[in-house]
Design an enzyme around this catalytic site. Structure first.
Site, short mmCIF file in Angstrom:
data_model
loop_
_atom_site.label_atom_id
_atom_site.label_comp_id
_atom_site.label_asym_id
_atom_site.label_seq_id
_atom_site.Cartn_x
_atom_site.Cartn_y
_atom_site.Cartn_z
N CYS A 93 1.12 -0.87 -0.03
CA CYS A 93 -0.16 -0.03 -0.01
C CYS A 93 0.95 1.27 -0.64
O CYS A 93 1.73 1.49 -1.20
CB CYS A 93 -0.74 0.09 1.03
SG CYS A 93 -2.74 1.37 1.04
N HIS A 189 -3.67 -5.66 2.21
CA HIS A 189 -2.55 -5.41 4.07
C HIS A 189 -3.35 -6.98 3.86
O HIS A 189 -3.86 -7.49 3.39
CB HIS A 189 -3.54 -4.07 4.40
CG HIS A 189 -2.86 -2.95 3.90
ND1 HIS A 189 -2.00 -2.63 4.91
CD2 HIS A 189 -3.82 -1.72 3.49
CE1 HIS A 189 -1.43 -1.30 3.74
NE2 HIS A 189 -2.79 -1.28 3.42
N1 GLN Z 1 -2.09 6.95 2.48
C1 GLN Z 1 -1.85 6.12 1.10
C2 GLN Z 1 -3.82 5.87 0.08
O1 GLN Z 1 -4.57 6.06 0.59
C3 GLN Z 1 -1.71 4.93 1.60
C4 GLN Z 1 -2.49 3.83 2.57
C5 GLN Z 1 -2.24 2.79 3.33
O2 GLN Z 1 -1.09 2.61 3.56
N2 GLN Z 1 -3.09 1.97 3.62
O3 GLN Z 1 -3.55 5.71 -0.57
#
Ligand code: GLN
Length: 243
Positions: A93, A189
């Site tokens: 992510c 995730h």
């Molecule tokens: N901040 C990034 C987004 O919202 C990554 C979020 C995350 O790692 N879940 O796209």
């Protein structure tokens, strides 16, 4: 045999239990009698990539990504060399976005490592749901959970998989993630590896083959629980349409 695993900035990039990926690497090595050492690298630490076999770069909020971005500038060259030299990386992510050229949020542009020729742009609607992929790398689907505001455009890179259920890189439900050399970068995730031991073993084998310069055979482990959960999730979403 022994693998050295580097967990980069675990205090900043550890959304939704990305740390569980480290535990999965560790346990699956230990169960096979292979030694493992995990080192956490925090802001300001210097990193010697020549001694590293696997890197985990987890996910984070936009604010945390901005802080990490400053750290990454210091290791950009060494990190890129490591990847080009077939070093194994799992980036999840926010970590996936940071491997690219930039992540443009609502208010600013966060510079990435530029290791992948990809870029990410934020949109107000967050993409949050369970996700299932079919990947050419595996006969078993990859299951996980996505939660991101960024849309990632991967150009000519090879995606990790085709979306069977969920939204993926750009929210259109077509492709998800990137595979480049021994890097897997993904929005999944979950954490990813405990749910998908086949992905964990793929990365472990890549790291062992690279380090020991041989075709290492990984002993089979009892993954019947994970397989049953995978079957259940795929069946549950198989007639729901891709949303
Ligand atoms: N901040 C990034 C987004 O919202 C990554 C979020 C995350 O790692 N879940 O796209």
């Amino acid at each position: 045999m022994k693998l050295n695993i580097a967990h980069l900035y675990p205090d900043l990039l550890n959304l939704y239990g990305d740390r569980g990926n480290i535990q999965c690497f560790r346990k699956r090595l230990e169960w096979r009698g292979i030694d493992v050492e995990v080192t956490q690298y925090l802001q300001g630490d210097s990193i010697d990539f020549s001694d590293i076999d696997i890197v985990l770069l987890g996910g984070g909020s936009d604010r945390e990504q901005e802080i990490v971005c400053e750290e990454l500038k210091k290791i950009k060259k060494d990190f890129k060399e490591y990847v080009e030299n077939d070093g194994v990386v799992l980036a999840v992510c926010g970590g996936y976005q940071l491997l690219g050229k930039y992540y443009k949020t609502k208010t600013k542009s966060i510079e990435g490592l530029g290791i992948l020729d990809i870029y990410t742009e934020w949109e107000p609607e967050r993409l949050i749901r369970n996700i299932i992929l079919n990947s050419d790398l595996f006969s078993t689907p990859i299951v996980g959970f996505e939660n991101h505001g960024g849309r990632t455009y991967i150009g000519n890179h090879t995606p990790l998989g085709k979306v069977f259920f969920g939204l993926g890189n750009t929210g259109k439900g077509d492709y998800e993630g990137v595979v480049y050399k021994n890097v897997i970068a993904t929005y999944l995730h979950g954490p990813l590896l405990p749910k998908n031991p086949h992905v964990c073993d793929y990365l472990l084998k890549k790291a062992l083959d690279r380090k020991y310069k041989e075709d290492v055979k990984l002993a089979k482990l009892d993954d019947h629980m994970e397989a049953a959960a995978n079957n259940y999730i795929v069946a549950r979403y198989s007639n729901k349409g891709n949303v």
